[in-house]
Design a protein around this motif. Sequence first.
Motif, PDB file in Angstrom:
ATOM      1  N   GLY A 118       3.768  -6.088   3.703  1.00 33.45           N
ATOM      2  CA  GLY A 118       3.344  -6.000   2.236  1.00 33.45           C
ATOM      3  C   GLY A 118       1.340  -5.598   1.910  1.00 33.45           C
ATOM      4  O   GLY A 118       0.870  -5.917   2.621  1.00 33.45           O
ATOM      5  N   MET A 119       1.624  -5.759   0.741  1.00 29.07           N
ATOM      6  CA  MET A 119      -0.137  -5.295   0.304  1.00 29.07           C
ATOM      7  C   MET A 119      -0.349  -6.480   0.314  1.00 29.07           C
ATOM      8  O   MET A 119       0.122  -7.912   0.067  1.00 29.07           O
ATOM      9  N   VAL A 120      -2.153  -6.613   0.384  1.00 28.94           N
ATOM     10  CA  VAL A 120      -3.052  -7.530  -0.235  1.00 28.94           C
ATOM     11  C   VAL A 120      -2.552  -7.518  -1.577  1.00 28.94           C
ATOM     12  O   VAL A 120      -2.114  -6.631  -2.491  1.00 28.94           O
ATOM     13  N   ARG A 121      -2.860  -9.229  -2.064  1.00 29.14           N
ATOM     14  CA  ARG A 121      -2.825  -9.383  -3.786  1.00 29.14           C
ATOM     15  C   ARG A 121      -4.180  -9.169  -4.860  1.00 29.14           C
ATOM     16  O   ARG A 121      -4.978  -9.076  -5.050  1.00 29.14           O
ATOM     17  N   ARG A 165       5.699   6.506   4.196  1.00 30.90           N
ATOM     18  CA  ARG A 165       6.745   6.711   5.779  1.00 30.90           C
ATOM     19  C   ARG A 165       5.911   7.670   6.144  1.00 30.90           C
ATOM     20  O   ARG A 165       5.762   8.091   7.785  1.00 30.90           O
ATOM     21  N   ASP A 166       5.918   9.252   5.944  1.00 29.94           N
ATOM     22  CA  ASP A 166       4.664   9.807   6.298  1.00 29.94           C
ATOM     23  C   ASP A 166       3.498   9.663   6.358  1.00 29.94           C
ATOM     24  O   ASP A 166       3.254  10.533   7.362  1.00 29.94           O
ATOM     25  N   GLU A 167       2.937   9.305   5.579  1.00 29.55           N
ATOM     26  CA  GLU A 167       1.140   8.971   6.002  1.00 29.55           C
ATOM     27  C   GLU A 167       1.500   7.857   7.411  1.00 29.55           C
ATOM     28  O   GLU A 167       0.946   8.365   8.544  1.00 29.55           O
ATOM     29  N   LEU A 168       2.762   7.064   7.659  1.00 24.32           N
ATOM     30  CA  LEU A 168       2.457   6.157   8.403  1.00 24.32           C
ATOM     31  C   LEU A 168       3.215   6.886  10.246  1.00 24.32           C
ATOM     32  O   LEU A 168       2.484   6.866  11.027  1.00 24.32           O
ATOM     33  N   ASN A 169       3.575   7.934   9.366  1.00 22.48           N
ATOM     34  CA  ASN A 169       4.193   8.425  11.544  1.00 22.48           C
ATOM     35  C   ASN A 169       3.609   9.322  11.289  1.00 22.48           C
ATOM     36  O   ASN A 169       3.092  10.224  12.854  1.00 22.48           O
ATOM     37  N   ALA A 170       1.945   9.507  10.797  1.00 21.76           N
ATOM     38  CA  ALA A 170       1.378  10.879  11.064  1.00 21.76           C
ATOM     39  C   ALA A 170      -0.250   9.785  11.284  1.00 21.76           C
ATOM     40  O   ALA A 170      -0.623  10.681  12.384  1.00 21.76           O
ATOM     41  N   LEU A 171       0.301   8.572  11.778  1.00 27.05           N
ATOM     42  CA  LEU A 171      -1.196   8.234  11.966  1.00 27.05           C
ATOM     43  C   LEU A 171      -0.935   8.446  13.477  1.00 27.05           C
ATOM     44  O   LEU A 171       0.654   7.800  14.225  1.00 27.05           O
ATOM     45  N   VAL A 172      -1.887   8.764  14.620  1.00 25.30           N
ATOM     46  CA  VAL A 172      -2.404   8.190  16.081  1.00 25.30           C
ATOM     47  C   VAL A 172      -3.407   7.838  16.015  1.00 25.30           C
ATOM     48  O   VAL A 172      -3.966   7.095  15.602  1.00 25.30           O
ATOM     49  N   PRO A 173      -3.143   7.217  17.613  1.00 25.69           N
ATOM     50  CA  PRO A 173      -4.536   6.295  18.139  1.00 25.69           C
ATOM     51  C   PRO A 173      -5.633   6.874  17.879  1.00 25.69           C
ATOM     52  O   PRO A 173      -6.355   7.737  18.342  1.00 25.69           O
ATOM     53  N   SER A 174      -6.838   6.234  17.727  1.00 20.54           N
ATOM     54  CA  SER A 174      -8.115   5.774  16.881  1.00 20.54           C
ATOM     55  C   SER A 174      -9.023   4.643  16.840  1.00 20.54           C
ATOM     56  O   SER A 174      -8.076   3.617  17.197  1.00 20.54           O
ATOM     57  N   ASP A 175      -9.947   5.382  16.834  1.00 14.39           N
ATOM     58  CA  ASP A 175     -10.639   3.951  16.942  1.00 14.39           C
ATOM     59  C   ASP A 175     -10.768   3.561  15.623  1.00 14.39           C
ATOM     60  O   ASP A 175     -11.517   2.585  15.134  1.00 14.39           O
ATOM     61  N   LYS A 176     -10.279   4.192  14.209  1.00 17.89           N
ATOM     62  CA  LYS A 176     -10.114   3.454  13.147  1.00 17.89           C
ATOM     63  C   LYS A 176      -9.097   2.482  13.078  1.00 17.89           C
ATOM     64  O   LYS A 176      -8.334   2.633  13.377  1.00 17.89           O
ATOM     65  N   GLN A 177     -10.018   1.512  11.773  1.00 19.03           N
ATOM     66  CA  GLN A 177      -8.761   0.385  11.246  1.00 19.03           C
ATOM     67  C   GLN A 177      -7.563   1.160  10.431  1.00 19.03           C
ATOM     68  O   GLN A 177      -8.116   1.976   9.636  1.00 19.03           O
ATOM     69  N   VAL A 178      -6.393   0.401  10.394  1.00 22.04           N
ATOM     70  CA  VAL A 178      -5.557   0.948  10.182  1.00 22.04           C
ATOM     71  C   VAL A 178      -4.796   0.098   8.824  1.00 22.04           C
ATOM     72  O   VAL A 178      -4.870  -1.421   9.423  1.00 22.04           O
ATOM     73  N   TYR A 179      -4.530  -0.007   7.849  1.00 16.99           N
ATOM     74  CA  TYR A 179      -4.302  -0.521   6.688  1.00 16.99           C
ATOM     75  C   TYR A 179      -2.828   0.159   6.208  1.00 16.99           C
ATOM     76  O   TYR A 179      -2.526   1.129   5.867  1.00 16.99           O
ATOM     77  N   ALA A 180      -1.425  -0.516   6.919  1.00 13.84           N
ATOM     78  CA  ALA A 180      -0.866   0.465   6.677  1.00 13.84           C
ATOM     79  C   ALA A 180       0.629  -0.811   5.562  1.00 13.84           C
ATOM     80  O   ALA A 180       0.839  -1.724   6.242  1.00 13.84           O
ATOM     81  N   TYR A 181       0.593  -0.449   4.428  1.00 13.98           N
ATOM     82  CA  TYR A 181       1.286  -1.144   3.884  1.00 13.98           C
ATOM     83  C   TYR A 181       2.081  -0.477   2.845  1.00 13.98           C
ATOM     84  O   TYR A 181       2.384   0.967   2.215  1.00 13.98           O
ATOM     85  N   TYR A 182       3.070  -0.998   2.070  1.00 12.27           N
ATOM     86  CA  TYR A 182       4.417  -0.950   1.794  1.00 12.27           C
ATOM     87  C   TYR A 182       4.788  -1.341  -0.287  1.00 12.27           C
ATOM     88  O   TYR A 182       5.126  -2.622   0.795  1.00 12.27           O
ATOM     89  N   ASN A 183       4.699  -0.767  -0.857  1.00  7.37           N
ATOM     90  CA  ASN A 183       5.152  -1.795  -2.422  1.00  7.37           C
ATOM     91  C   ASN A 183       6.400  -1.332  -2.325  1.00  7.37           C
ATOM     92  O   ASN A 183       6.657  -0.056  -3.157  1.00  7.37           O
ATOM     93  N   SER A 184       7.299  -1.845  -2.362  1.00  4.30           N
ATOM     94  CA  SER A 184       8.573  -1.398  -2.376  1.00  4.30           C
ATOM     95  C   SER A 184       9.188  -1.554  -4.139  1.00  4.30           C
ATOM     96  O   SER A 184       7.788  -1.322  -4.790  1.00  4.30           O
ATOM     97  N   SER A 185      10.487  -1.003  -3.963  1.00  7.97           N
ATOM     98  CA  SER A 185      10.722  -0.399  -5.789  1.00  7.97           C
ATOM     99  C   SER A 185      10.056  -1.767  -7.117  1.00  7.97           C
ATOM    100  O   SER A 185      10.014  -1.725  -7.381  1.00  7.97           O
ATOM    101  N   PHE A 186      10.668  -2.974  -6.255  1.00  4.90           N
ATOM    102  CA  PHE A 186      10.605  -3.956  -7.771  1.00  4.90           C
ATOM    103  C   PHE A 186      10.095  -5.150  -7.319  1.00  4.90           C
ATOM    104  O   PHE A 186       9.635  -6.190  -7.973  1.00  4.90           O
ATOM    105  N   THR A 187       9.908  -5.881  -4.965  1.00  2.00           N
ATOM    106  CA  THR A 187       9.686  -6.982  -5.040  1.00  2.00           C
ATOM    107  C   THR A 187       8.159  -6.366  -4.816  1.00  2.00           C
ATOM    108  O   THR A 187       7.408  -6.485  -3.488  1.00  2.00           O
ATOM    109  N   ARG A 188       7.007  -6.613  -4.980  1.00  2.00           N
ATOM    110  CA  ARG A 188       5.828  -6.295  -5.211  1.00  2.00           C
ATOM    111  C   ARG A 188       5.405  -7.059  -4.488  1.00  2.00           C
ATOM    112  O   ARG A 188       5.302  -8.277  -4.395  1.00  2.00           O
ATOM    113  N   ASN A 189       4.035  -6.422  -3.380  1.00  2.36           N
ATOM    114  CA  ASN A 189       3.833  -7.266  -2.549  1.00  2.36           C
ATOM    115  C   ASN A 189       3.951  -7.156  -1.175  1.00  2.36           C
ATOM    116  O   ASN A 189       3.821  -7.670  -0.452  1.00  2.36           O
ATOM    117  N   SER A 190       5.739  -7.538  -1.437  1.00  2.00           N
ATOM    118  CA  SER A 190       6.267  -7.180   0.230  1.00  2.00           C
ATOM    119  C   SER A 190       6.864  -6.035   0.465  1.00  2.00           C
ATOM    120  O   SER A 190       7.854  -5.593  -0.467  1.00  2.00           O
TER     121      SER A 190
END
Length: 490
Positions: free
Chosen positions: A182-185, A211-236
């Motif tokens: 989920g997203m941060v507030r 999903r496309d951006e998530l699937n494109a992630l590969v191991p690296s030294d960069k920090q990752v924030y992968a979030y999904y803002n659903s259709s109506f349940t905001r932040n989760s």
Amino acid sequence: MKKNLTLFLVLVFTTGLFATGQSDSVVKGQDLSLQKAKYMFLFIGDGMAMPQITATEAYLSANRASAPGVEKLAFTQFPAQGLTTTYDAGSFITDSASAGTAIATGSKTLSGVINMDETRTKELKTIAEYAKESGRKVGIISSVNLDHATPACFYAKEESRNNYFNINMQLAHSNFDYFAGGMVRVDKTPEGQKSAHDLMQDNGWLMASNRDELNALVPSDKQVYAYYNSSFTRNSLDYAIDMEPEDISLAEYTAKGIELLSANEEGFFMMVEGGKIDWACHANDAAASIHNTIAFDNAVKEAIKFYQAHPEETVIIVTGDHETGGLTLGFAGTKYDSAFAEIDKQLMSYEAFDHYILTPYKESHKEGGELADILPEIEKNFGLSDLTDYELEMLVSAFYRSMGSEVNESSKTQDYLLYGGYEPLTMTITHLLNQRAGLAWTSYSHTGVPVQTFALGAGEELFNGYYDNTDIFKKMYQLLFPEITVALAQ
């Protein structure tokens, strides 16, 4: 270098334990031959205790077998199983902040407090922070917003779990490697200040919102924030029962985390929370809870796949932080009978019914309406047909409450006991369906019953028995740093 790091951690951990009066309970009775867990998974089913687990297993069995019984989840088949007490420093019934603090740091605190002692003056160090200092990568995953109490208990220190802006600033400034779910507030960002999203982007984090951006992630030294803002349940994430094919599941975020973190030679620590089990149980929605428990189990299965490739170096721990809702497997109206297959008639969560059906109806019928208008949707989405006089009376009363009928002062307590602050009609629908299945609820809050803890892998035997939630931290520490445990014991 490793020798110096070990000495440093011995000194830090010993100091912290003596400061909180916990050293004896950690040192005594150690098995000095414990395997080291290079890879550690901690799965927390928020609000998940024996009733939620058993209801799910009974539901699965009812749909696939003719005789009463249960169909085991993957994690309930783990070889090590224990019971865990959950009270906090100020209450027998904990909240998620104090329960998460106990698991993450081994210390009791007050409800609402995140990783600070009960005086709110001393910050407590988390198992995730110890893991990061050892060179392991760290991932924090949740189906609810990542600055909610449970995930926050692994990276933040805050007097109140409601200080969302402070908490998500700590996330943005953390050195952890993978945050997902989920997203941060960001809606809690004060005017004129940068949001956590802004700061992460400024600091070069990799951001993945689909999903496309998530699937494109590969191991690296960069920090990752992968979030999904659903259709109506905001932040989760959406409830599992409401998910569409394009929605990203907790299991997918877990699988991607394993892919990204396992490339690290020093190993990883990963905490995965099934947070919407709790949210469903607060709303007394058994079907939503059951489907989210299955989704949680699917995430555990991703860890099991990794364990099978690294059995000597991996441990998987599954627990709950508390029980929510006072769920019981049995109802006065069904006596000794159960009909768990009735749950399968529910096609959407209470939240989706509110959003897609009840709210639009209320907006278009501000001058009043009739229950008969909505009964076809209730039958379609919850299978409530052939209503008894009692059931119809309950639905009619709740319908008029949802439509705005007045409640006098003397009936407000009764109103809460019936509906818990949720939409009266929706709450009555789920209650009636649950009762037909032979399930009932006692609360819209948490309860104090023990939770179950399960373990598979290196040092799994530590998790057998009956122990407190603070002991989960101690057992995890032993497995991450057995060489330090030996030094302490000697």
